[in-house]
Design a protein around this motif. Sequence first.
Motif, short mmCIF file in Angstrom:
data_model
loop_
_atom_site.label_atom_id
_atom_site.label_comp_id
_atom_site.label_asym_id
_atom_site.label_seq_id
_atom_site.Cartn_x
_atom_site.Cartn_y
_atom_site.Cartn_z
N GLY A 7 11.09 4.41 12.55
CA GLY A 7 9.70 4.77 12.29
C GLY A 7 8.97 3.59 11.69
O GLY A 7 9.56 2.54 11.39
N LYS A 8 7.69 3.77 11.50
CA LYS A 8 6.87 2.74 10.88
C LYS A 8 6.98 2.92 9.37
O LYS A 8 6.76 4.00 8.84
N MET A 9 7.34 1.82 8.68
CA MET A 9 7.49 1.91 7.23
C MET A 9 6.12 2.08 6.61
O MET A 9 5.25 1.24 6.76
N PHE A 10 5.96 3.20 5.93
CA PHE A 10 4.69 3.53 5.27
C PHE A 10 4.65 2.92 3.87
O PHE A 10 3.62 2.47 3.41
N GLY A 11 5.79 2.90 3.21
CA GLY A 11 5.86 2.35 1.86
C GLY A 11 7.21 2.62 1.27
O GLY A 11 8.14 3.05 1.95
N GLY A 12 7.34 2.35 -0.01
CA GLY A 12 8.59 2.60 -0.72
C GLY A 12 8.30 2.73 -2.21
O GLY A 12 7.27 2.24 -2.69
N TYR A 13 9.19 3.40 -2.92
CA TYR A 13 9.00 3.57 -4.36
C TYR A 13 10.34 3.86 -5.03
O TYR A 13 11.28 4.29 -4.38
N GLN A 14 10.40 3.60 -6.32
CA GLN A 14 11.58 3.88 -7.13
C GLN A 14 11.36 5.21 -7.85
O GLN A 14 10.35 5.39 -8.53
#
Length: 89
Positions: A7-14
Amino acid sequence: MIVLIEGKMFGGYQKPDFTNKETGETTKGKYIVQLMTEQKLQNDEIKNELMDVSIPAELVSKYKGKEGQTIQIKCNYMAKEKVTFYGVL
């Protein structure tokens, strides 16, 4: 069994750290990659779905900065209910 999610990476978080109330032990929060996946429906419409995929700490650098790019993540899976698999073209 390993599945490949693309998929298209939308974002990331901890995620926040977790502290066990009984033992006081603190576990570091997992890093989550958010993927926007597309599913083609029977009427040829496209359904977009945002998926959260947790990744091990040692892989975080592999995905940082790839927002907006199409990526693949090898995953194991777990489910609370029965999972059904089906072949795709």
